[in-house]
Write an enzyme that holds these catalytic residues in place. Structure first.
Site, PDB file in Angstrom:
ATOM      1  N   LYS A   1       0.850  -1.196   0.000  1.00 36.61           N
ATOM      2  CA  LYS A   1       0.000   0.000   0.000  1.00 36.61           C
ATOM      3  C   LYS A   1       0.880   1.239   0.000  1.00 36.61           C
ATOM      4  CE  LYS A   1      -3.331   2.625   2.757  1.00 36.61           C
ATOM      5  NZ  LYS A   1      -4.157   2.687   3.983  1.00 36.61           N
TER       6      LYS A   1
ATOM      7  N   GLU B   1      -9.591  10.994  12.806  1.00 32.01           N
ATOM      8  CA  GLU B   1      -8.820   9.772  13.104  1.00 32.01           C
ATOM      9  C   GLU B   1      -7.944   9.909  14.347  1.00 32.01           C
ATOM     10  OE1 GLU B   1      -6.113   6.416  10.798  1.00 32.01           O
ATOM     11  OE2 GLU B   1      -6.747   8.227   9.757  1.00 32.01           O
TER      12      GLU B   1
END
Length: 386
Positions: free
Chosen positions: A134, A188
């Protein structure tokens, strides 16, 4: 060092917002609101916080920001005075909304077509190097107006629109003349510590909100059932759990993600909870161990970081770093620095990124960054797509 003063708690978050001035530190979260003024000490490393907090007296609090590149200096402040208030919650509706006046010049970096080409390049690299699982690629959008940006107004707009987010405005080292501020509304939580209890709430996998309730629900369901987004999310949760495991005698990782929403986005969310082995491990040490997570960098970390450096056309600075606070007892909370802007005078840089996976679609990744940029664009009163 003189001891920090903790003033009488304010009746509500609105009082602290009214008192905020650029150069102060302001952090609002579902747990409460902090407002720091003045400066007892400025530090450039997280590992220097514990000693500075001990010098500032019992109950002292430090606030500040850490850049994406951990080899660069942080900007952490032990304020002279700290005021607190209860969480904003239902009081958000009472806050006024004011669009900033004037016309804006918008300059994307990279341009949209260049970003899709960057995504294609990252996908190709992952095909050639399967160990690279990723990579997070970002965009920067520079806005320039005819007068200095009214940071308190933008802060109030963010609080009103996203009262459950981690809303922040912290001072940064000056770049030229005048005050420089990192401002944003992050959904977050990187990590929080209260006593021996540890919480991290990684988000990965996103979809835009819609004003049409039916379409909005479709977007949420499609996100929750998306194989690509669930794979991306699992990679991030795995990285967070691996980083916290050495510090926790017990760690709980739910098997399935949940949906959470902000004013502009849906996200896949997992709440990872743990219990510390050693009560001498402060919140900022946990933040240092976690940062940068795969949610903002990729995995494996070193390979993803190097790939970002080779592909991205700009310096992230404090974007995708961490912003938060720690106290003298080691408790505190640090959030991932996303949905943010770096403000200096009449200009500000907005940022948004997305996790690129082997199966990523470049046009979809571009659309995701455009949706994320709307958090700050709308707080400025700019209803445009970038």
């Amino acid at each position: 060092m003189p001891e920090q003063r903790a003033e009488t708690p304010a009746a509500n978050a609105g009082d602290l917002l009214a008192a905020y001035r650029p150069g102060d530190s302001f952090l609002a979260s579902p747990a409460g609101v902090l407002h720091g003024t003045g400066t007892l000490a400025v530090l450039d490393r997280l590992d220097a916080l514990s000693d500075a907090l001990a010098d500032a007296g019992p109950g002292a609090v430090a606030l500040g920001a850490v850049p994406f590149d951990t080899s660069r200096p942080a900007h952490l402040v032990v304020p002279e005075t700290v005021r607190t208030a209860p969480p904003l919650r239902e009081g958000a509706a009472a806050l006024s909304w004011r669009a900033l006046r004037g016309e804006w010049t918008l300059t994307p970096d990279p341009a949209p077509a260049e970003h899709t080409a960057a995504v294609e390049r990252a996908v190709k690299l992952m095909a050639e190097h399967p160990e690279l699982r990723k990579v997070v690629l970002a965009r920067r959008l520079r806005l320039e107006g005819g007068q200095d940006i009214d940071v308190p107004t933008v802060l109030g707009n963010l609080l009103r629109r996203d009262p459950d987010a981690h809303v922040f405005a912290v001072n940064l080292p000056e770049r030229g003349a005048g005050t420089r501020t990192l401002i944003g509304a992050s959904p977050e939580l990187l990590v929080s510590r209260k006593g021996r209890d540890v919480l991290s709430n990684p988000l990965a996998g996103s979809a835009p909100r819609s004003a049409d309730p039916t379409k909005d629900q479709v977007n949420a369901v499609e996100l929750l059932t998306s194989a690509k987004d669930r794979h991306e999310h699992a990679v991030v949760v795995e990285g967070v759990a691996d980083a916290l495991a050495p510090y926790c005698e017990r760690l709980t990782v739910p098997a399935e993600p949940e949906l959470v929403k902000t004013a502009t986005m849906w996200h896949l969310s997992t709440r990872v909870t743990g219990r510390l082995r050693d009560t001498d491990t402060p919140a900022h040490a946990l933040a240092a161990a976690l940062h940068p997570t795969p949610a903002v960098c990729g995995t494996p970390t070193t390979a993803a970081f190097d790939t970002i450096g080779a592909i991205e056309s700009f310096d992230r600075g404090f974007y995708t770093g961490a912003v938060g606070h720690s106290d003298a007892d080691g408790d505190g909370a640090w959030v991932v620095t996303i949905r943010c802007a770096d403000v200096a005078g009449p200009a500000l840089d907005l940022f948004a990124g997305g996790g690129i996976m082997p199966e990523s679609d470049p046009e979809a990744e571009l659309a995701e960054t455009s949706a994320k940029l709307r958090t700050l664009l709308l707080a400025l009163g700019v209803d445009r797509t970038a």
